[in-house]
Design a protein around this motif. Structure first.
Motif, PDB file in Angstrom:
ATOM      1  N   TRP A  92      13.668  11.149  -9.560  1.00  0.00           N
ATOM      2  CA  TRP A  92      13.270  10.136  -8.868  1.00  0.00           C
ATOM      3  C   TRP A  92      14.073   8.674  -9.113  1.00  0.00           C
ATOM      4  CZ3 TRP A  92      10.049   8.497  -5.050  1.00  0.00           C
ATOM      5  CH2 TRP A  92       9.674   7.145  -4.923  1.00  0.00           C
ATOM      6  N   ASP A  93      14.168   8.515 -10.412  1.00  0.00           N
ATOM      7  CA  ASP A  93      14.950   7.319 -10.874  1.00  0.00           C
ATOM      8  C   ASP A  93      16.393   7.397 -10.085  1.00  0.00           C
ATOM      9  OD1 ASP A  93      12.732   6.208 -12.140  1.00  0.00           O
ATOM     10  OD2 ASP A  93      13.228   6.999 -13.960  1.00  0.00           O
ATOM     11  N   ASP A  94      17.061   8.380 -10.230  1.00  0.00           N
ATOM     12  CA  ASP A  94      18.355   8.461  -9.711  1.00  0.00           C
ATOM     13  C   ASP A  94      18.375   8.381  -8.033  1.00  0.00           C
ATOM     14  OD1 ASP A  94      19.304   8.738 -12.256  1.00  0.00           O
ATOM     15  OD2 ASP A  94      19.394  11.136 -11.904  1.00  0.00           O
ATOM     16  N   ALA A  95      17.396   8.707  -7.488  1.00  0.00           N
ATOM     17  CA  ALA A  95      17.104   9.014  -6.004  1.00  0.00           C
ATOM     18  C   ALA A  95      16.959   7.314  -5.580  1.00  0.00           C
ATOM     19  CB  ALA A  95      16.276   9.638  -5.559  1.00  0.00           C
ATOM     20  N   VAL A  96      16.328   6.572  -6.391  1.00  0.00           N
ATOM     21  CA  VAL A  96      15.722   5.256  -6.047  1.00  0.00           C
ATOM     22  C   VAL A  96      16.928   4.397  -6.296  1.00  0.00           C
ATOM     23  CG1 VAL A  96      14.384   3.208  -6.629  1.00  0.00           C
ATOM     24  CG2 VAL A  96      13.288   5.547  -6.371  1.00  0.00           C
ATOM     25  N   GLY A  99      19.574   4.509  -3.384  1.00  0.00           N
ATOM     26  CA  GLY A  99      19.120   3.842  -2.502  1.00  0.00           C
ATOM     27  C   GLY A  99      18.715   4.845  -1.438  1.00  0.00           C
ATOM     28  N   ASN A 100      18.486   6.237  -2.072  1.00  0.00           N
ATOM     29  CA  ASN A 100      17.869   7.277  -1.272  1.00  0.00           C
ATOM     30  C   ASN A 100      16.643   7.425  -0.949  1.00  0.00           C
ATOM     31  OD1 ASN A 100      20.880   8.394  -0.919  1.00  0.00           O
ATOM     32  ND2 ASN A 100      20.315   9.329  -2.631  1.00  0.00           N
ATOM     33  N   VAL A 101      15.783   6.650  -1.728  1.00  0.00           N
ATOM     34  CA  VAL A 101      14.296   6.220  -1.423  1.00  0.00           C
ATOM     35  C   VAL A 101      14.110   4.898  -1.032  1.00  0.00           C
ATOM     36  CG1 VAL A 101      12.216   6.471  -2.629  1.00  0.00           C
ATOM     37  CG2 VAL A 101      13.896   8.531  -2.957  1.00  0.00           C
TER      38      VAL A 101
END
Length: 123
Positions: A92-96, A99-101
């Motif tokens: 989750w943190d990596d995706a946020v 900029g993917n989330v």
């Protein structure tokens, strides 16, 4: 009227199919809807709206109920990102941070609810 539930056998088959190189649109749509269903079951409520356009959206997490207009807590991403998060392939943190989330609002962090499939389908 309650929404029709996707049976586990159908939903899991769709999730597995999305791991391939070229899942069909129908497989991707069912996998997204099934995993959104799992999220709503894990964290029932109406405080956060999770959107995975064009395939589906759900509300989850207990708290103040949202009824009209744009909800104050919104999470939105592509189907590919959502399914990777649900399977535990993506953090989750990596995706946020990448900029993917899109996550807006004080309660929009759903990272603690993921992965939904407990790594059974991680690649």
């Amino acid at each position: 009227m309650a929404r029709a539930q996707i049976p586990d056998s159908d939903g899991l088959a769709a999730v597995l199919a999305t791991r391939g190189e070229a899942p069909t649109r129908d497989q991707k749509a069912m996998a997204v809807r099934y995993t959104l269903q799992l999220l709503a079951e894990r964290a029932p409520g109406n405080t956060v709206e999770v959107r995975v356009p064009p395939f589906g959206a759900t509300q989850c997490i207990e708290g103040p109920r949202h009824t009209r207009g744009t909800p104050p807590n919104v999470v939105e991403m592509t189907a590919e990102v959502w399914l990777d998060l649900a399977r535990g392939v993506l953090d989750w943190d990596d995706a946020v941070q990448a900029g993917n989330v899109y996550a807006s609002g004080q309660r929009a962090d759903i990272g603690g609810l993921l992965p939904l499939l407990r790594g059974r389908f991680a690649e």
